[in-house]
Design an enzyme around this catalytic site. Structure first.
Site, PDB file in Angstrom:
ATOM      1  CG  ASN A 333      33.718 -11.478  -3.937  1.00 27.77           C
ATOM      2  OD1 ASN A 333      34.410 -10.481  -4.022  1.00 27.77           O
ATOM      3  ND2 ASN A 333      32.978 -11.735  -2.901  1.00 27.77           N
ATOM      4  CG  MET A 580      59.252  12.792  14.859  1.00 29.39           C
ATOM      5  SD  MET A 580      57.593  13.381  15.333  1.00 29.39           S
ATOM      6  CE  MET A 580      57.275  14.607  14.098  1.00 29.39           C
ATOM      7  CE  LYS A1068      51.892   3.579  12.746  1.00 33.04           C
ATOM      8  NZ  LYS A1068      52.156   3.425  14.142  1.00 33.04           N
TER       9      LYS A1068
END
Length: 1677
Positions: A333, A580, A1068
């Protein structure tokens, strides 16, 4: 029949049955971790969610959509491959198509007695996980479930008797469970191949048996692809040893697979198992169907002493029968993040792997991996190789999935031999890294182990009759707690095994110690392993300044790179931050020359596995790397330890020199320059061939270290350097394909490497270490420059020595590498090396197949010659007179005249401001024209619209008002931007019926009511805004839930129209948000429940989303508290996003948002802004088409954002499949942003992105400006629709045939391939409007509905009364109390409810129990709970206690799961027992008392108080910036476990602190009856000195932490007008709590005043926060 008397199994209510009779001598292990799909908990009401109608069959025109026939296609190899032929390298596209997460469990009888009861119990437990299962679009085909047991000989002999076959000789018979082709003729062909190979190997086929199955029960998609399932019985005469028999069967299976792969039906043959000990029954089935499908499993004669079971949640919705689990040895898993590297390294090993047990037949068992199979199948085949070669299963697991053994206090002191084992193997086998819970069995041993991060839950307990249970979800089988003698949990890296032969259970360290002592690993390491000692940095430059400049020019440096990147790393020791987004063209579209690295984007984890937190959980990470030959891994011996260990991959010149001197490495340097004297064309490729041949020869001659170097005494104009990344990739791939890669390591000695991204690329494509000689030289030059010396002398820059500057650079690179690894959820650099965790934008197949084989490059691009031209364009600058003076500034980071084009540029901003403020259409046309004439900037600029239809009048097109409803603004947090901007945007969006987004900082409740007090555009409610109208509301329709959970309270959630789960951010991806301390004003801190002035960082992962099924759980939680709000999930574009989005759609999300890499941000490292994430055009295309292929597109609204500026962008997104459109940076620009790009500094000149009062006062925007902008965009959309001949957006959404490539020539290449975007697999069955207008997805019937339907409870809520009630609870009841809390919060807010709901639950609670509690809710659970207890609670009281009579000591027992109290903002929690990992992560106000915790307790805590009366795990208080913790340390083991980066550790000395501690323990004893607590209170004087208090800096002056604290009270002062205030005591003179709006004078300058920059005698207005019991400045004179 009363509700209490029913038991719930498989999500239904049943009367109690004999299934739950008590059992003896059984070990039951259940690891459930399976995602929730549409299927609900089916309560008495019957079926849950209805099947969505109208889902069509698959249409396959696309490389990522698996057609039905390919469902069986995996686990096969090319039969033509001879041992010496080239190895097939792992392909990322194949890997991305298969992702999954799952639930696993096992049951084992310690006396090794077989019984049918074990099989029944395994099926029952499997059924209890169905609420977490994945389901296809037909809501019926499961993603897969299965069961592994020992072979039921009695059952098979009974069958044989009836068939007239002699009884099987158990020792000499193997049983195969085989999936065969459906077609009768093909099946016979397959069977004859199988029989022939068995005969050829000397095995006798005794019988074939058709496995009886119940076909009608299978879902539609699964039935389409269902194989013919048969069993084969074979006799092995020539072997008597059990292991030899298993090996013989393994060889036969490998030979059959090889033979089959050349047949047309090859992909339809698959062995689930072929063994003398174990057998696997599995299929594409829901877990509750497995036992009904296979009639064998219902037969009482089917007996086994153990069973492993598994339920799959495949993120891709074309799961395949063979990919169901368990595999042949493992139930897995999780997700292997390094799979591409693991496969490449396994293939590289094929030539060196030898063992006497194979008797020279190693060739016949190759290959050991297959990129078309799932990561689990590949891990299984690696484990199988080790186990069949004579290793034990537990040793194989320790080699493949090692724990984080470094920085481990217990291991290094008590078990040094285990550390030696791991140290020996770290140089032999790269870890298969990623979140994983593994169950394994070879028929003799059954065991389970957890990954190094503990990212999957696992609990175990033992009963009085020696029954041991292990489970990740408690409550899957009822157990009488009075018979339980012990309860615990598997922590990170831990293992538990059961020896079936000897009937023993071994816990973690016992298992590992036994394995580690099998060889003298410590001695081998001591005698053979060498460590590279750190060498000093050079203390003076080695080149003249002019030479340095020439080198920098030749290798492509820009003055920005030197000043903003290298110099800032050298001075500060960390990566530079910027803001920005990345608004320059992709490297391939740019007219400027780019380094090769710029064509690569880092991949990152989203949803299917979590990013790691390198800041707070760095202890599981390591940058160590080993150099030298890797020997034959199957034979442990001293020679394999002969390697050199580096602590970091960044080498300085002296360290490289000492590697050259190592006699064993025999290093060889290969220069990397290409000769262009005979012309450029063909020269680069020719040189690469030569470099590869030289490497090949060197390695064959015994070289163990290849150094690829572009160092030269003198640069020559006609001999440019090959881009070092290209050289490294080419040599790495060449050595893999020629079977030599294990014999040597690659080191790059290069000038062309200075940014963290460059290092990551080199290591990701095969380099083990890098010596960036020119970057170090640049650091030395900078340190000695006059400018630097002056700055240091004047105190404007910290003093650093020349050595320190270079060390700072190295430190910054190391930290940056950790961050890049962690984005993908990878802990170890050794696993990242060669793992190719990148995708490519702009390189053609010729280059990719040669040097970056297997990487995804969807749009094609540069050829070798074009790449050579680009390389040369840098090189010539070093030899040109014009450029001799100084380094050029390319303008890649900041806009500059003559530099690179930036999408968000001053001219564009000015034109837009003019258009929206003057409200003139002609002005908007000029803005439009500007955009139309810009250089090619993004992929959509390569297309234009075409239409067969005649234009229509604009009047016939749908109205602008209906178009703007599809518009949203980006998730910009209040904090990153100012209040003014945030509220103006929200008001504008509410006026037009669009949606604004709160971002991750919460929201002020004052904004939730419409304004009715506006006069002349001003309102006293929001006095800082202008241009208002009565009826405006400043609420954000979309409220965001991010990983930091800042401002997420029940009231916040119930006031949302939509709730967005922010998984990743375009600027990001894979990282958390960051808010610099200077932007955390008192107001921001109040909304975020944190401390003013303290920086806030969100964790990279959501700590409750470690897998797709966890995301499904959070979606369930949010639907629970606010059933009227749609839940959206924000993802960032990358290859494979379609697969992820399918999983999200199955997880019941209403909206999926795809963000491009060019999104904005308030603060982010430069390399993240520039080098992670992909263009939304590709992400949207892949998502839309994968969802259609999988029949899931109608379930979700698709929204897209990233760099939107105009109606053109909207129409492009629409044709590619999007329903809604997001505008981020442009919305800020429309409200006044001037793109100064200094958001991260808090100095925004127009107050858009600043919290400074004086700058905010300059904010120019009014809501009307933004309204105008969006109406212009909508009108542009209308006019284009009219020209194309379409009446509404619905008619063009998903119609890529309306696009055609523009006729333009790019500067760099004509080889871009745009077919990826233009392809089409069909159109959704519903129109976009129908999809957008559908009801919110439901959780189905839930326990909260039953609670709310109780008349007394509804009366108590309505009329604020007190009520007491008791209910039964089961593990399928998830997020219980969430809906109740939502009803209370909607009516009364977070604090207004005066009644009391006293509710007791009995049983095992499902996940997220008591989430989002509000004050007045007092919840008690008698029993136990799973993960996420008390998530987001804002008040009330929660008590968890075991049943009265237990056979175990509650204080030693794990009674609740992981990540409890995540993001809590109030209330109290008392747990009698221990909790799991990450307790109280991001707790901001709740108080809790527990009796022990796992690792990472109090992580990121910003407030509240936690008391632990027992043992804690590692890494306590990492990132804890507020609140207090008290931990009992009665055996002096606590101190090494604390993360000392922030908190101070002290004894409880302050009287107020002692009172706080004692009163919390007293309350705990009173509520839970804790024996541990009462014994502490009885002997208070003995225990008090054993407590440690953990105090973050923000709490040091509080009365609880500070012994000297005194509160001053002076005489009365009138309560009107000016009241003098003592800012040490935060009280007014008359000791009253100050009121908002009154003016106070400071008379004693203390921490409050200091924090807010207030002068003595200055007048201020303050407000007191009753929750936080703290003052906040409201205004200053």
């Amino acid at each position: 029949m009363s509700l209490q008397s029913v038991a719930h199994v498989n999500g239904y209510y049943l009367k109690p049955t004999s299934v739950f009779a008590s059992k003896r001598d059984i070990l039951f292990t259940d690891f459930v971790n399976l995602g929730a799909a549409k299927r609900s908990n089916r309560r008495l009401i019957g079926a849950g969610a209805a099947v969505l109608k109208g889902f069509g069959t698959f249409q396959n025109k696309r490389n990522w959509s698996s057609s039905i026939k390919s469902v069986l296609d995996f686990d096969h190899v090319d039969s033509k491959q001879s041992p010496d032929s080239k190895v097939q390298v792992a392909n990322l596209e194949d890997i991305l198509a298969e992702r999954g997460a799952c639930g696993v469990g096992f049951i084992a009888n310690l006396d090794n007695k077989g019984s049918h009861e074990i099989v029944q119990d395994a099926l029952t437990a499997l059924g209890c996980m169905e609420h977490r299962g994945g389901c296809g679009a037909d809501n019926d085909s499961g993603d897969g479930s299965g069961l592994m047991t020992s072979i039921p000989w009695e059952f098979f002999n009974d069958w044989a008797g009836k068939e007239g076959i002699a009884p099987f000789d158990q020792l000499h018979t193997g049983v195969g469970m085989v999936f065969l082709p459906q077609d009768e003729k093909l099946m016979e062909q397959a069977k004859s191949v199988i029989v022939n190979i068995f005969n050829q190997e000397g095995l006798e086929v005794l019988a074939w048996r058709s496995v009886p199955v119940n076909t009608p029960i299978v879902g539609y998609y699964a039935r389409e692809t269902m194989p013919n399932i048969q069993q084969v019985f074979v006799k092995i005469i020539k072997e008597d040893d059990v292991d030899d028999i298993e090996r013989e069967l393994y060889i036969c299976r490998k030979l059959i697979e090889k033979k089959a792969s050349s047949e047309a039906w090859g992909s339809e043959l698959y062995f689930c198992s072929l063994s003398n000990r174990t057998i696997v029954y599995k299929g594409m089935l829901r877990s509750e169907v497995l036992g009904k499908f296979y009639y064998d499993l219902q037969n009482d004669d089917y007996k086994s002493p153990f069973a492993i079971y598994h339920r799959r949640y495949s993120t891709n919705t074309s799961p395949r029968w063979p990919l169901a689990q368990p595999m042949r040895l493992l139930g897995h898993n999780g997700e292997i993040n390094t799979i591409q590297g693991n496969l490449n390294w396994m293939q590289s090993r094929e030539n060196s792997i030898k063992s006497p047990v194979w008797r020279g037949r190693e060739n016949e068992i190759r290959p050991f991996g297959n990129s078309k199979a799932s990561d689990s199948a590949n891990l299984d085949s690696a484990a199988e190789l080790f186990i069949r070669s004579g290793r034990t299963p537990e040793e194989a697991m320790m080699i493949l999935v090692p724990e984080a053994y470094k920085n481990h206090p217990t291991l290094s002191i008590k078990y040094p031999e285990v550390v030696d084992f791991y140290n020996y193997y770290k140089g032999q086998m790269e870890a298969w890294d990623g979140p994983a819970l593994l169950l394994f069995s070879d028929g003799k041993t059954v065991g389970a182990c957890l990954d190094r991060n503990g990212l999957r839950p696992a609990r175990y307990w033992r009963t009085v009759d020696n029954v041991v249970y292990v489970a990740s979800e408690v409550g899957v089988l009822p157990i009488d707690d009075s018979k339980v003698t012990m309860k615990g949990r598997l922590g990170p890296g831990m293992m538990i095994t059961v020896d079936l032969i000897n009937g023993q259970v071994y816990e973690n360290t016992e298992v590992k110690k036994r394995v580690a002592l099998s060889n003298p690993y410590g001695k081998w390491i001591a005698e053979n392993m060498r460590t590279l000692e750190p060498a000093n940095f050079l203390s003076s430059p080695t080149m003249e300044n002019e030479t340095i400049l020439r080198h920098q020019q030749a290798f492509g440096y820009s003055s920005e790179d030197v000043q903003m990147v290298i110099e800032s790393m050298a001075s500060e020791g960390k990566e530079p931050t910027f803001c920005m987004g990345d608004d320059i063209p992709l490297a391939i579209l740019s007219q400027k020359s780019h380094m090769l690295y710029d064509y690569f984007k880092q991949r990152f984890a989203q949803v299917t596995n979590p990013a790691i937190d390198p800041l707070r959980e760095g202890l599981v990470m390591s940058l160590e790397v080993n150099l030298g030959k890797r020997g034959n891994i199957l034979e442990a011996g001293p020679e394999n330890a002969s390697q050199v260990t580096l602590s970091s991959p960044v080498l300085n010149e002296s360290e490289l020199e000492s590697l050259f001197k190592d006699p064993i490495l025999k290093s060889q340097t290969i220069p990397t320059f290409f000769d262009i004297r005979k012309g450029l064309d063909g020269s680069l490729e020719k040189t690469l061939n030569k470099i590869c041949e030289a490497a090949d020869e060197a390695v064959r001659n015994g070289c163990q270290l290849l150094v690829l170097s572009d160092r030269a005494d003198e640069l020559e104009a006609t001999r440019p350097a090959v881009p070092i990344l290209l050289a490294v990739g080419a040599v790495h791939q060449h050595l893999i394909q020629n079977g030599l890669r294990m014999s040597a390591s690659i080191v790059a000695d290069t000038a062309q490497c200075f940014s963290t991204h460059h290092f990551a690329c080199l290591i990701g494509y095969g380099a083990s270490a890098v010596c960036p000689y020119l970057a170090f030289e640049t650091c030395r030059q900078w340190r000695l420059s006059k400018k630097t010396l002056n700055l240091m002398r004047n105190g404007k820059m910290q003093m650093v020595t020349i050595e320190k500057a270079q060390n700072n650079f190295k430190k910054a690179v190391n930290a940056g590498l950790m961050k890049i690894l962690s984005k993908m959820g990878i802990s170890l650099l050794s696993s990242y090396c060669g793992a190719q965790i990148f995708e490519i934008y702009g390189l053609g197949n010729q280059v990719v197949d040669y040097a970056f084989t297997g990487s995804v490059s969807n749009i094609g691009g540069l050829t070798f010659d074009e790449l050579a031209r680009e390389t040369l364009s840098f090189w010539v600058k070093a030899f040109s007179e014009e450029t001799a003076k100084r380094l050029e500034n390319f303008g890649f980071i900041q806009m500059r005249p003559g530099g690179e084009y930036h999408g968000n540029n001053p001219e564009m901003s000015k034109l837009l401001h003019k258009a929206v403020r003057e409200k003139r259409e002609s002005a908007y046309s000029i803005y439009q024209q500007h955009l139309a004439n810009r250089p090619i900037n993004v992929i959509r600029d390569l297309f234009e619209f075409k239409s067969e239809r005649a234009p229509i009048p604009v009047g016939k097109v749908e109205s602008a008002a209906s178009i703007v409803e599809r518009f949203c603004t980006g998730g910009m947090s209040l904090g990153a931007i100012s209040r003014e901007t945030h509220e103006a945007i929200a008001i504008a969006m509410n006026r037009i019926g669009g949606k604004s987004n709160s971002g991750e900082g919460g929201e002020d409740p004052i904004r939730w009511t419409p304004l009715s007090d506006v006069v002349d555009g001003y309102s006293p409610t929001l006095p800082h805004l202008k241009g208002l109208q009565n009826g405006d509301t400043a609420t954000s329709a979309i409220k965001q839930v991010a990983s930091g959970r800042f401002g997420v309270t029940p009231t916040f959630l119930v006031n949302a129209d939509q709730i967005e789960i922010k998984i990743a951010q375009g600027a990001k991806p894979g990282e958390g948000g960051q808010l610099p301390g200077k932007k955390v004003s008192a107001y921001i801190a109040r909304l975020r429940n944190s401390k003013p002035g303290v920086p806030l960082i969100s964790p990279p992962p959501h700590h409750d989303i470690y897998s797709i099924e966890d995301l499904a759980q959070l979606i369930f939680d949010l639907h629970q508290i606010n059933p009227k709000a749609k839940v959206s999930v924000k993802l960032v574009a990358e290859a494979g996003i379609g697969t992820v989005a399918s999983g999200v759609a199955k997880g019941n999300a209403d909206v999926i948002q795809i963000s491009g890499h060019d999104g904005g941000t308030g603060a982010s490292p430069i390399s993240s802004i520039k080098h992670a994430g992909g263009p939304w055009e590709l992400g949207l295309t892949e998502t839309h088409q994968t969802l259609i292929t999988n029949g899931l597109r109608e379930r979700v609204i698709l929204r897209v954002d990233g760099g939107f500026k105009s109606g053109f962008d909207v129409l492009m997104a629409a044709t590619m499949g999007a329903d809604e459109y997001g505008f981020g940076s442009i919305a800020m620009i429309a409200t006044g942003c001037v793109m100064a790009r200094i958001c991260h500094t808090n100095n925004c000149p127009v107050g858009v992105a600043s919290q400074r009062e004086e700058l905010r006062a300059r904010f120019p925007g009014v809501p009307g400006d933004l309204v105008n902008y969006f109406l212009y965009v909508a009108e542009e959309v209308r006019s284009t629709l009219a020209q194309l001949g379409y009446e509404k957006l619905d008619d063009i959404i998903g119609h890529t045939e309306l696009l055609r490539p523009r006729d333009i020539s790019l500067v760099k290449t004509q080889h871009l391939d745009l077919s990826y975007v233009l392809s089409n697999v069909g159109i959704p069955k519903w129109s976009s409007t129908t999809i957008r207008k559908q009801e919110v997805h439901s959780n189905g019937p839930v326990l909260d509905d039953i609670i709310l339907s109780d008349i007394e409870i509804s009366d108590a809520i309505e009329n604020e009364k007190v009520v007491n009630k008791t209910f039964k609870i089961y593990n399928v009841d998830r997020a219980v109390c969430g809906r109740l809390a939502g009803v209370v919060a909607k009516k009364y807010g977070d604090t207004g409810f005066a009644g009391q709901l006293n509710i007791t639950f009995e049983g095992s609670a499902g996940q997220s129990f008591a989430c989002f509690l509000t004050p007045g809710m007092n919840i008690r659970l008698v029993g136990e709970a799973n993960d996420y207890v008390g998530k987001g609670m804002a008040g009330g009281e929660l008590v968890v206690t075991p049943v009265e009579k237990t056979g175990f000591l509650p204080e030693d027992a794990a009674i609740v799961g992981n990540t409890c109290l995540y993001g809590a903002t109030g209330g109290q929690l008392f747990v009698r027992g221990k909790t799991g990992e990450r307790f109280a992560v991001r707790n901001s106000l709740a108080q809790a008392v527990v009796e022990g915790t796992g690792d990472h307790c109090c992580e990121y805590m910003t407030g509240g108080c936690v008391v632990v009366l027992g043992k804690v795990g590692r890494n306590v208080a990492a990132g804890m910036t507020g609140g207090l913790a008290y931990i009992l340390d009665d055996d002096d083991t606590l101190i090494p476990k604390i993360n000392k980066e922030i908190v101070k550790i002290q004894r409880v000395v302050a009287p107020v602190g002692q009172m706080q501690l004692k009163s919390l323990i007293s309350a705990h004893v009173e509520k839970t009856g804790s024996t541990k607590g009462s014994s502490i209170l009885k002997e208070w004087d003995k225990y008090l000195p054993m407590f440690w208090q953990l105090v973050p800096p923000s709490e040091e002056d509080t009365p609880e932490a500070c012994a000297e604290y005194e509160q001053t009270t002076t005489g009365q002062v009138s309560d009107r007008g000016l009241i003098a205030m003592d800012c040490n005591g935060d009280r007014t003179r008359d000791n009253t709590v100050p009121d908002r709006g009154l003016w106070y004078t400071i008379n004693n300058w203390g921490p409050f005043a200091r924090q807010h920059g207030i002068q003595v005698d200055q007048k201020i207005r303050i407000q007191y926060d009753y929750n936080l019991k703290a003052l906040f400045m409201f205004d200053a004179e």
